[in-house]
Structures are given as structure tokens and as C-alpha cells.
Design an enzyme around this catalytic site. Sequence first.
Site, PDB file in Angstrom:
ATOM      1  N   ALA A 102     -26.568   4.246 -16.558  1.00  0.00           N
ATOM      2  CA  ALA A 102     -25.691   3.650 -17.575  1.00  0.00           C
ATOM      3  C   ALA A 102     -24.300   3.382 -17.045  1.00  0.00           C
ATOM      4  O   ALA A 102     -23.324   3.434 -17.784  1.00  0.00           O
ATOM      5  CB  ALA A 102     -25.626   4.552 -18.812  1.00  0.00           C
ATOM      6  N   PHE A 134      -5.439  -6.521  -1.852  1.00  0.00           N
ATOM      7  CA  PHE A 134      -6.401  -5.478  -1.491  1.00  0.00           C
ATOM      8  C   PHE A 134      -6.828  -5.706  -0.050  1.00  0.00           C
ATOM      9  O   PHE A 134      -6.696  -6.822   0.482  1.00  0.00           O
ATOM     10  CB  PHE A 134      -7.622  -5.540  -2.421  1.00  0.00           C
ATOM     11  CG  PHE A 134      -7.849  -4.276  -3.212  1.00  0.00           C
ATOM     12  CD1 PHE A 134      -6.995  -3.920  -4.242  1.00  0.00           C
ATOM     13  CD2 PHE A 134      -8.930  -3.446  -2.940  1.00  0.00           C
ATOM     14  CE1 PHE A 134      -7.202  -2.767  -4.980  1.00  0.00           C
ATOM     15  CE2 PHE A 134      -9.153  -2.293  -3.671  1.00  0.00           C
ATOM     16  CZ  PHE A 134      -8.291  -1.951  -4.695  1.00  0.00           C
ATOM     17  N   GLN A 145     -20.114   3.632   3.796  1.00  0.00           N
ATOM     18  CA  GLN A 145     -18.685   3.422   3.977  1.00  0.00           C
ATOM     19  C   GLN A 145     -17.874   4.700   3.765  1.00  0.00           C
ATOM     20  O   GLN A 145     -18.082   5.411   2.780  1.00  0.00           O
ATOM     21  CB  GLN A 145     -18.198   2.359   2.996  1.00  0.00           C
ATOM     22  CG  GLN A 145     -16.711   2.040   3.117  1.00  0.00           C
ATOM     23  CD  GLN A 145     -16.311   0.919   2.173  1.00  0.00           C
ATOM     24  OE1 GLN A 145     -15.997   1.155   1.023  1.00  0.00           O
ATOM     25  NE2 GLN A 145     -16.338  -0.311   2.674  1.00  0.00           N
ATOM     26  N   HIS A 205     -14.227   5.566   2.869  1.00  0.00           N
ATOM     27  CA  HIS A 205     -12.953   5.006   2.406  1.00  0.00           C
ATOM     28  C   HIS A 205     -11.834   5.715   3.151  1.00  0.00           C
ATOM     29  O   HIS A 205     -11.850   6.943   3.289  1.00  0.00           O
ATOM     30  CB  HIS A 205     -12.820   5.225   0.898  1.00  0.00           C
ATOM     31  CG  HIS A 205     -11.727   4.429   0.262  1.00  0.00           C
ATOM     32  ND1 HIS A 205     -10.391   4.692   0.500  1.00  0.00           N
ATOM     33  CD2 HIS A 205     -11.759   3.384  -0.602  1.00  0.00           C
ATOM     34  CE1 HIS A 205      -9.656   3.836  -0.201  1.00  0.00           C
ATOM     35  NE2 HIS A 205     -10.459   3.035  -0.872  1.00  0.00           N
ATOM     36  N   LEU A 207     -10.544  10.006  -4.447  1.00  0.00           N
ATOM     37  CA  LEU A 207     -10.101   8.720  -3.926  1.00  0.00           C
ATOM     38  C   LEU A 207      -8.656   8.398  -4.302  1.00  0.00           C
ATOM     39  O   LEU A 207      -8.231   8.600  -5.435  1.00  0.00           O
ATOM     40  CB  LEU A 207     -11.004   7.618  -4.473  1.00  0.00           C
ATOM     41  CG  LEU A 207     -10.911   6.282  -3.742  1.00  0.00           C
ATOM     42  CD1 LEU A 207     -11.433   6.408  -2.331  1.00  0.00           C
ATOM     43  CD2 LEU A 207     -11.690   5.221  -4.502  1.00  0.00           C
ATOM     44  N   GLU A 248      -7.199   1.811  -2.927  1.00  0.00           N
ATOM     45  CA  GLU A 248      -6.633   0.809  -2.027  1.00  0.00           C
ATOM     46  C   GLU A 248      -5.478   0.055  -2.691  1.00  0.00           C
ATOM     47  O   GLU A 248      -4.639  -0.540  -2.028  1.00  0.00           O
ATOM     48  CB  GLU A 248      -7.746  -0.169  -1.648  1.00  0.00           C
ATOM     49  CG  GLU A 248      -7.563  -0.896  -0.358  1.00  0.00           C
ATOM     50  CD  GLU A 248      -8.893  -1.422   0.137  1.00  0.00           C
ATOM     51  OE1 GLU A 248      -8.924  -2.560   0.603  1.00  0.00           O
ATOM     52  OE2 GLU A 248      -9.895  -0.693   0.052  1.00  0.00           O
ATOM     53  N   ARG A 271     -11.905  -1.552   5.251  1.00  0.00           N
ATOM     54  CA  ARG A 271     -11.957  -0.092   5.175  1.00  0.00           C
ATOM     55  C   ARG A 271     -12.503   0.565   6.432  1.00  0.00           C
ATOM     56  O   ARG A 271     -12.035   1.633   6.836  1.00  0.00           O
ATOM     57  CB  ARG A 271     -12.789   0.323   3.952  1.00  0.00           C
ATOM     58  CG  ARG A 271     -12.102  -0.018   2.651  1.00  0.00           C
ATOM     59  CD  ARG A 271     -12.987   0.220   1.458  1.00  0.00           C
ATOM     60  NE  ARG A 271     -12.242  -0.008   0.221  1.00  0.00           N
ATOM     61  CZ  ARG A 271     -12.766   0.096  -0.990  1.00  0.00           C
ATOM     62  NH1 ARG A 271     -14.034   0.430  -1.128  1.00  0.00           N
ATOM     63  NH2 ARG A 271     -12.027  -0.120  -2.061  1.00  0.00           N
ATOM     64  N   HIS A 291     -17.823   7.333   0.746  1.00  0.00           N
ATOM     65  CA  HIS A 291     -17.492   6.616  -0.481  1.00  0.00           C
ATOM     66  C   HIS A 291     -18.596   5.729  -1.034  1.00  0.00           C
ATOM     67  O   HIS A 291     -18.871   5.770  -2.227  1.00  0.00           O
ATOM     68  CB  HIS A 291     -16.241   5.763  -0.214  1.00  0.00           C
ATOM     69  CG  HIS A 291     -15.751   4.986  -1.391  1.00  0.00           C
ATOM     70  ND1 HIS A 291     -15.423   5.585  -2.590  1.00  0.00           N
ATOM     71  CD2 HIS A 291     -15.524   3.653  -1.559  1.00  0.00           C
ATOM     72  CE1 HIS A 291     -15.008   4.658  -3.446  1.00  0.00           C
ATOM     73  NE2 HIS A 291     -15.073   3.474  -2.845  1.00  0.00           N
ATOM     74  N   ARG A 337     -18.457  -2.772   2.896  1.00  0.00           N
ATOM     75  CA  ARG A 337     -18.066  -3.433   1.657  1.00  0.00           C
ATOM     76  C   ARG A 337     -16.571  -3.692   1.600  1.00  0.00           C
ATOM     77  O   ARG A 337     -15.763  -2.832   1.935  1.00  0.00           O
ATOM     78  CB  ARG A 337     -18.480  -2.583   0.433  1.00  0.00           C
ATOM     79  CG  ARG A 337     -18.020  -3.206  -0.873  1.00  0.00           C
ATOM     80  CD  ARG A 337     -18.525  -2.439  -2.068  1.00  0.00           C
ATOM     81  NE  ARG A 337     -17.993  -1.104  -2.178  1.00  0.00           N
ATOM     82  CZ  ARG A 337     -16.764  -0.800  -2.590  1.00  0.00           C
ATOM     83  NH1 ARG A 337     -15.886  -1.762  -2.864  1.00  0.00           N
ATOM     84  NH2 ARG A 337     -16.383   0.460  -2.699  1.00  0.00           N
TER      85      ARG A 337
END
Length: 607
Positions: A13, A117, A237, A239, A249, A252, A283, A364, A406
Site C-alpha cells: 500500500a 537535485f 544504491q 545514498h 536519510l 538530496e 548518487r 537505500h 537510480r
Amino acid sequence: MQTHQFDAIIVGAGGAGLMAALYASKGGANVAVVSKLYPTRSHTGTAQGGIGAALGNHEEDSPLWHAYDTVKGGDYLADQNAAKVLAEEAIDAVIELEHMGLPFDRTPEGRISQRRFGGHTSNFGEKPVRRACHAADRTGHMILQTLYQQCIKHEVKFFDEFHVVDLLVNNGAACGVVAVQLGTGELHVFHGKAVLFATGGWGKVWQVTSNAHSLTGDGAAIAFRRGIPMQDMEFFQFHPTGIYKMGILITEGVRGEGGVLINRHGERFMEKYAPRIKDLASRDVISRSIYLEIRDGNGIGGKDYVYLDVRPETVNRYLAEAGESRRVTAADIEKKLPDILDFCRVYLGIDPVKEPMPIQPTAHYAMGGIPTNVDAEVVIDENWTVMPGLYAAGECACVSCHGANRLGTNSLVDLVVFGRRGGMAIAEFVKHADFVPLPANPAAEAEAALKRIRQSKGKTRPYELRQQMQKVMMDYVGVFREASGINTAIAAVNELRHRYHTDLVIDDAGHKFNTDLMEAWELGCLLDLALITAYSAAARTESRGAHSREDYQQRDDANWLVHTLAFPKDFTISSTGELHVDLNFNKKVDLSLAEVDPRFAPKERVY
């Protein structure tokens, strides 16, 4: 055991699951969402900095430039048809979210505000561009709330705190799932014409991670056990900016607002590694740069972290050096990054407007996962053969718009674009499909697996195995990798799987809200995915994106411009817990954009 029947069963969800449920319901399907969490507690809610779309509200932008950045950021392993769909449909998806009521931040003219970003550029890498649409630093939370409201409005049926533990397949087609109702311990069978997995990632494989405790890769592991391959699992990845030791986190967006990375000497060290775009490189580049600084003894106080500095005086100094006229104040930082400031004040006792933040790379995001096409249909081989009735979207899926790494903000784009496409495809599919009969005694295998854990009489508790797995994966299959270390990890994880199957014990034999039992079951998923990741990393003898081999430091397009498909070598897992993986390297990368525009052809990534 209770059985429920719906046209479409959505497992998970978060943003992808809710978007799929919404569009399947809009298309006339009777939809159930089955989730082990209450929907607004799903991990999409932790996404902070923004959702990328080339709206051009501050400066010129283009979906083609967004697609280029996505392909380049993915180190050219992204399927370029998927990157094109992602970039083009992002604009409509963001505007649709706005019309649903999502409270984006605004420009003075009333348009959706956008920030810079990492890896977002204009004119094919010429300069940074403002592309990230944001709601302070709570963008994912706002998306989750908005989509949940819309699903309620369109009468989607929710089964909250139902933990899916098996996928039902009959005659080569998906026909339902088995779930544990956490409040009672009872098994429920959900019979559907279509099933979509949107179960998120598996960052808890690693010791330092931004992922919540619940991100254990359930959907991917379940699919793998039913013979569905896992694609590109070597690419996970890290981060670059997680809170030191905790992994929480730091978006970014901090660097998008002007924050910079600083070593022990007070140097802005990204000028060495990405001289053109500096702290807004992709990243994987920044994570490796941080590790290299630490390895060279440039960590703060000689330790394994560096600083992220967003103090107004620091930001303004570098803005002036770059010839930019804008200046930031403490009030600007407070307004644009409220959650980040709260995290640091609460967990570190640091005020980021007055002190730099200690950060280190944190596990991440999974670029790999259940292979799909651009309509979220699950494909089961290198020939793109579709399994009827089975779909996947979001982080658990691998449409491969992200390739080997990503781009920031593209996770939220992925959720809404491919979740929506999956929902639309399901709505059409169920109009013409019949219910595939359930297998005989459909819950038998799930019941046996849970019974084995509940009745285990060994000496090892699940948390001990989890901690050992996380450490070995962090040490040997992290930001940097090499053959002997990866092989060490494979041997260690296989040994942990052996102990999981032969020496496990849990303390709670009850049925109601038995977290001891369910966390032990989740550990089995993590161990499977850790092993697949390590096998895939050992096989790919090159460095590309998030997969950085110290013994093969160059990218090898001649031999490795292909996707990895990992299959279970033996569909039955032995009582000793042994699992071997077959790897297939024949799934070619789509280079359709490069065929018409040479700028998309693989080349050296320069930042």
C-alpha cells in the site's frame, strides 16, 4: 482459512500499490489492497526531497533531457524505452497529483516550486536544472496521503495488517496470494484474476540503511521462490548522505538548496571528483567519493564520516563563488527542510543551521527486482515472455528505467508512472480474463513454512542471523566489491541460511500479533535476496553504476551491456537450506533512444 475473491489483488500500500489500485478501480475492477502495514505507514512516506518532472517552472526543461539524465545516471544500463516513458509521463502524473489535492510548494507566481537535485541537468548535461517538485521535505508523505484518500473515494477495499507470504500460480498463471492476518494469526487466501506486487525494497540486507524495519523484500523473495527470475540484483544504491551510524536519510534536497560536502580539512571535496556539477553528481559517484575520502584519511577526525554543511554562511559563500545572485537565510532552511532539521536535532543533538551534519553512505534503493515491461506486466525470461495475471511496480519491480543507478526523485516518478500503467493494464486484463482455479489446498505450503519456524527447537534466534548477514553484506557487498570478498559473503550467507533452516528458535509460539514469528519469516526473504545479490555481483566482472568492482574497475560495454537474470537452480529448498542460483546474461538492454539520437549512446559519464 478464509477465501476472498476480487478481480485484482494489490500487495503493498505504498505509492505504487495505491496508484495501481486507484487506476484499476477507476477502470471498473473490484480491487483489494493487502498490506502488512497501515497504508499511510508505507515507506513511500519517507521520501523527502521531491518528485522529478520537466515542468520548466523556473527555467527551460524538457522530458528528453530528463530521459537523458536518467539513462546517463543509470550508467547506460537503463532500458531507454522505459526511461522515455518515465520522463514523458512524469509531467502528467505530477499535475494529476496536484489536481488530486497534493500541497506542493509554490513559486511566487503560484506554480509548483522545483529545486535542483543530483544528476538533473539541462541541454544534455550542460548545467544543473530545477526539476524536483516538492512539498517541503515531506513529498513522499504527501503523495501517500493523497493517493490513500483517492483510493477510499473510489471504494478500494483495504486489508490492513495482512502479511502476504505466498504467491499462488496455476497452469502458468498467477491466481492469488496467501496472507497471515496479523491480529489473529489466521491464514487467508485471496483469489484474483490479477495480482500486482508493490512491496518495496530490501535495504535491511545491509547494516547501515535508510530503509525501515519492514523493508524485507517479501514480494521479490516470494516471486523468486515461484521460479520468477530476479533482474539486475547486483545493483543496490547507497545514498551518499545518511546520518552517521544510523542511516536515516538526509535528502538530496539539502544539496539542492546549496548544501556542500566537507572533509576533515574543510575542503569541498566533490570539486575533485565531479568538477562541473560537484555536490549534485549522481548518487553512486558521490558515495564512492565519500568512501575514497575516508580511505585517504580525510574523514572527520580520521573517522568514517564526512560533513554535509548547509549553514547559511557556507552556502552563501559558495553561491557567491559560483556567481549566483541568490542567498539563503536560516529561515529559508527552516522552511524548506523542516523534517531534516528535526531529525538532526532529535537524533544527533545538532542544529544544521549552526553546525554541519555527520553523514556516511547508507543502503537505500534496489535498482533490480522482479522484471517487468513498461505496462508493469511481469516477464519471466530474456525473451520478455509475460506471466499471465502477474504485475509488479515500484521498488520491488525492475522495469529498468533506473539501470545501474537510480537518479534522485525518480523513485517517486517510478511509483506513480508505472503504478498507474499497471493499474490501467489490470483494468483491461480483468475485463476479458476468467478466474484461474486455485491450486488444491492453496495455503498448504505457507502453513508448513510458518509451522516449521514456530516449532523450531534450535539455539539461534533470528536477530543473531540478521545481524551477521547485515555485517557481512556491508563489509563485502557494499559500495566497493572484489571477488574474494564477494565469495566470502556467498559462503557466509549460505552458512547463515543453513543455520536458519536447521538451528532456529523463536520465543513466541502464539498466534496474535506474533512479530517474533513474522520477523523470522522475513529473515528468510532477506537471506535469499542477500545470496542472489552476492551471486549476481560475483558474476558481473565490470564496474557500472552502483556496482563498483575494485578488481574490474572499468565499465565493459562490449561484454556487459546486458541485464542479469537470476533463477533458482532448484525450485525446492532442501532441509539444510542450500540454495544455488543460475544466471542468464541474454536479456539485452533497450537502446532505442540511442538509435535515433547519438547522445544516448553509452559513453563515459562526466560530471
